[in-house]
Structure formats: C-alpha cells, structure tokens
Design a protein around this motif. Sequence first.
Motif: not given
Length: 419
Positions: A39-40, A43-46, A80-82
């Motif tokens: 997930d982290e 997030r960085q990729q987003k 964000d939705v995971f």
Amino acid sequence: MKLIHYLSKRYIIYSACISIIAIPLFYLSLQYLLLGGLDEGMRQQKKWIETQLNTVPAKNFVSFENEITVTPSKQSLKSDVFSSEPIFVKSDNEIVMHRVMLSNVVIKGKNYTIRIQKSMIEDEDLLTNLLLLQSGFILILIIGLGLINVSISKKIWLPFNNIVKKMKGYRVDTSGKLDFMPTKIVEFKDLENSITELINRNNKLYKSQKEFTENASHELQTPIAIFSSKLELLMQTSPISEEQADYINEISLAGKRMQRINKTLLLLTKIENNQFPNIEKIVVKDALNDLIQQYHDTLQMREIHLETEFRDHVEVVANPILIDILLGNLLSNAIKYTEDKKHIQVELSKTFLRISNDAQEGVSGLRESDLFQRFKKQSNHSHSLGLGLEICNKIVSLYHFKITYSFENSKHYFTVFFE
C-alpha cells in the motif's frame, strides 16, 4: 502414569496450544506488514503519477498488463481505497490475487481515477514459505525441547527413582542401613534424611517388639506350664470332694484356654512383624489333602460329607507354616460349625480357594463387619477364641491375597483370592 511422562505430556500439550495460537498470529502479522508495504509503495507511485499528469496527458500513460490506468472521473475527491482482488493474467493463463488501489485526483481542474494494481503472488509465496519455515522451526523446537526435558528429567529424578527402588526392597526384618544415591538437590536430600530417620525408628520399634514377643513367649509359657503341671498334681491328691473336683476341672479348662490365647496372640504378633521370612513354592492341593487326611477320623465319626473339586494346579509362594495355619483354620471352622451328616465343599481354581459348609439351623449368616476382627466371636462355642479368622486375615494381608465371606442358600462361603 510416571511423573516424567506426566510432565512431558503437559509440556507437549501446552507447547502445541501456544503454537496453534502463535502461528496464525504470525501469519496475520506478516500479512499485515506485507500489505502495508504494498500500500505504501502504491501511494508513492500515485504521487509520482500526479506529478507526471501535470505535464503529460492521461492517455499517454500505458503500463504492462494495465497495472496502472488513469481514466476521467466525475466523482469528487475521496480518500484512497485499497482492496485485494483475484485478476486473470493472460501471460500466466491463471487467476492471481492482486492488491488494488483506487484514488480520485484533480489535475488542472479535471477529475481522474487512478487505478494501480500489484500482483501479490510473490508476497504470497514469500508468506507461505515463511509460514512453513516458522512451523518447521516451532515443530523442531518443541521436539528438541521435549527430548531435552525428558533427558534432563531422567537425570534429575535418578536419585528419587533410586529411593523408590531401595524402599520397595526394604524389609524391616532383614534390611540394614540403606545407602542412597548422592544428590545435590535439596528436596531429595530432605527426603532421604526423612526416610533414614523413619527407617531407624522402625528398626528400633521392630527390635523392641521382637524382644517383647520372645520374652513374652518364654516368660508366660513357663508359669503357665508350671500352673498346668501343679494342677494335674493337685487332681491326683486325695481325698478330693466332688465339688473340689468340679472347681479343679474349671481351673484346668481356664488354664488350657489361657495357654491357647497366649500362643495365638504371640502368633499374631509374629505375623504382624513378618517373623516368618522363609518362603517357598507350595502346592495348595497337596496342603489341602494333607489337612483333610488329618480330619478324616473326625469327619467319619460325625458323618460329614466333604467334597473336593480341584480344577487347577495352584502354587503360591509363601511360608509353609502360615499357609498350613490359614488352610487349617478355614477347614477346622467349617468342620466345627457344620452339623453332623451335613456337607462341606472345597473348591480350588487358579485364582481362588473357596470352602463352604451347610449352616446350622436358625443361623442366617455372620456379621461381616466383625468377622475378621480380633476377639469378635460369632458363636457360643466354648473352645472358640475369636482369633482364628483374625489370623487368616493377617496371613492373606501379608501375602497380598484377599479373603471374603458370603452367605447364600443356607451355606457359609469363605473365599481366598490369590490374585
């Protein structure tokens, strides 16, 4: 169950319970950490994608197997939705679990939905391998600790087992001082000291009782013998009136009774002190036949029919004198309390000896609670001391037999169980 087995069993059970709880917790914790890492990373990729969208049109974003897609959206900005979803992968031709992130962003006043998906197959393989590795380590740890525990326990309990072995072979009449295995464990030392003190006290008491028995046997029998001999001399003097003769006869009977009581009590004391150490194999059938032969004249005179049924060859390891006393008391009781022309039956099998006799008229049975107690007479027979069955009970207890009484169909049954 031995103590070492009891402790080992509890140790294994508790270890298994802890493992059953620990392994799933480890799996869930590791899964949480791996998902958190994925997930982290997404997030960085987003954030990187948001930066690129400010300079590059969304349609220019192309990724392998559509791992990243950017599409226009009418939705307002949300968090964000995971999620974890199974997705078919063409290259592998199989369904693979993916971690998916959906995020709405606003770029130059336009709403976009960014979808990022990451295959979890490597993480799942890693998680499975770690889980198997941990389970293997825990299993090896439990088995290893169990073996170590058993090995250490055996060494620790060696002095205790030595104490038990020495105590099993201890006999107050033959054993001397017991030498126990040296130990550094305080509790075992205390136990050895306590047992040594107990043995010393028992040895002193045994010697005192033995000396008393020997002294009583010598000191009491002598005056009783003198009393009987003088009484016989008195009976031979004359003149003696009929009244005096009756008194002398009563005194003679009392003296004989006193002599029998003395001998019987001394016998009981010797049995209790285990002063009949000599044992040998005794064929019970032969011992019974010898006794029956001794009572042959009495049985014939009273026309008592004695039946024998010897089904098995039975041998017991015991003192022959005590076995003769046991069988003799049971057989003489049956003869004594059987009316003339009645029946007595002797049965012998591998596990028991049963002697039964017809009850006298008006007799409904004996009081079992008092039957094997000292001086508890259950008849008015003038020659009965109330000690015969007490002696039988002491003998069977000495050799770990068992004696029982029952009354059925107007018959008394005395049974000695050898096992």
